[in-house]
Scaffold this active site. Structure first.
Site, PDB file in Angstrom:
ATOM      1  N   CYS A   1      41.331  40.867  28.449  1.00 51.36           N
ATOM      2  CA  CYS A   1      41.662  40.046  29.631  1.00 51.36           C
ATOM      3  C   CYS A   1      40.726  40.350  30.790  1.00 51.36           C
ATOM      4  O   CYS A   1      40.779  41.434  31.382  1.00 51.36           O
ATOM      5  CB  CYS A   1      43.121  40.296  30.013  1.00 51.36           C
ATOM      6  SG  CYS A   1      43.584  39.662  31.630  1.00 51.36           S
TER       7      CYS A   1
ATOM      8  N   CYS B   1      42.439  41.063  34.175  1.00 44.40           N
ATOM      9  CA  CYS B   1      43.058  42.399  34.123  1.00 44.40           C
ATOM     10  C   CYS B   1      42.030  43.459  34.523  1.00 44.40           C
ATOM     11  O   CYS B   1      42.307  44.360  35.318  1.00 44.40           O
ATOM     12  CB  CYS B   1      43.582  42.705  32.719  1.00 44.40           C
ATOM     13  SG  CYS B   1      44.829  41.570  32.084  1.00 44.40           S
TER      14      CYS B   1
END
Length: 386
Positions: A54, A57
């Site tokens: 991600c 993230c």
């Protein structure tokens, strides 16, 4: 010796200063241990739910959570915990808290009860405002959950609850609340009402659900009241759920349920789905990719080349790349791939790109058409070396 000690102390001071600047996450602890720590310290729990792939993230971890204002805010109020949702306790916590998007940030009481959540990356100042909103909002997620558990079923309440759950990507709970809201409503009522249809569209219903089928029977009303995009979305749902006929063991492809697929095709026919042929074609293409059925992939490309204006170049180019890398020893197939790639290059070179926007990729500027040509040209170059 004195100089050495001073050097060590200076290094320690630097490390302590660096650590204090950002969020201090509990390292090497289980979720149970984090809850115990939060209870002992009288703090809430902040959970960073991330995955290794991600991008947002990583951005939050490396750019925002290391900032001093992040540490100043979170370290006093929370026991901070981060967990890869695909490893260790992650999958189980994902189910427990209905985590379906990344990054998701959970705000929990010390006993693990959900107080609220934030979804998506943001600059730290804005992110802190989001968290503050969760903490200060009397009618937040916890309030709605409590009222629902107590039996609140007012239509306005349920609509607001559905909207809140959708914003937080809580698909399991969302579908349950949307089902409660729409219970007893006819397909005509849902199709003709903006609020009810919005809840239906957010609810994640499929051709397995009676409410979906009831609404689908009202396509003319949906089109007139909700617009053409709503009709397109309903048809797309039929296409997406056809893929469930493929069988997996985890991420490993195990086979294709022909009987289920035939039953699904009949169901689509019974409900008058207009794009059955396209759905069947798309599903079988996906089956060929997962099964590594290279002749079927090549045949799919050949069929696509007859599509005229409907050709999806990204799909074709991706399939060609797969064949080149995994089926490159078949010289006859490579000749066909090269032929089709040259045909697409010739067709795309005739496209008027004067109104296409430029974008940069890997240090080069392209229009979308120029980028597609580059993909095909790369395929041609690779096939010439086979």
């Amino acid at each position: 010796m004195k100089k050495t000690i001073l050097t060590i102390l200076a290094a320690v001071a630097v490390c302590m200063t660096t650590a204090a600047q950002g969020i201090n996450f509990a390292e090497g602890k289980s979720f149970a241990e984090v809850k115990a720590q939060a209870k002992a310290e009288g703090k809430l729990i902040f959970v960073d739910c991330y995955t290794s792939w991600c991008g947002p993230c990583k951005m939050m971890a490396t750019r925002e959570f290391v900032k001093k204002e992040a540490g100043d805010y979170f370290n006093d109020k929370f026991v901070n915990f981060k967990i890869d949702m695909e490893k260790g306790e992650g999958p189980e916590l994902g189910k427990q808290y209905d985590v379906n998007a990344y990054p998701t940030f959970l705000i929990l009481e010390s006993d693990g009860q959900l107080r609220g959540r934030c979804v998506g990356a943001a600059q730290i100042t804005e992110f802190i405002k989001r968290v503050e909103g969760v903490l200060s909002n009397e009618k937040g997620l916890t309030w709605y959950q409590k009222k629902f558990a107590e039996g609140e079923r007012g239509e306005s309440f349920l609509m607001d609850y559905v909207k809140l759950l959708n914003e937080n990507y809580m698909r399991g709970e969302l579908k349950n609340v949307a089902t409660t809201l729409l219970s007893g409503k006819s397909g005509q009522q849902i199709a003709s009402d903006k609020g009810l249809y919005s809840a239906f569209a957010q609810g994640g219903f499929s051709p397995d659900d009676e409410v979906f089928l009831a609404v689908y029977k009202q396509l003319p009303t949906v089109k007139a009241t909700q617009g053409e995009k709503a009709v397109t979305a309903l048809n797309a749902t039929w296409s997406q759920y056809a893929l469930r006929c493929m069988q997996f063991d985890g991420k490993q492809y195990k086979g294709f349920d022909e009987a289920a697929f035939n039953a699904y095709k009949q169901k689509m026919a019974d409900y008058g789905v207009s794009n059955i042929d396209d759905i069947v074609k798309s599903t079988l293409r996906s089956k060929a990719r997962y099964a590594k059925d290279y002749p079927a992939i090549l045949q799919g490309i050949a069929d696509d080349m007859k599509g005229g204006e409907k050709i999806e170049d990204y799909t074709i180019a991706n399939d060609m790349q797969t064949l080149v890398s995994e089926y490159g020893t078949n010289k006859k197939a490579m000749k066909s791939v090269a032929k089709y790639a040259r045909q697409r290059v010739a067709a795309l070179q005739k496209v008027d790109t004067s109104k296409e926007r430029e974008f940069e990729y890997e240090g080069k500027k392209y229009t979308m058409t120029a980028y597609l040509i580059s993909l095909y040209q790369d395929i041609i170059d690779k096939t010439s070396k086979k």
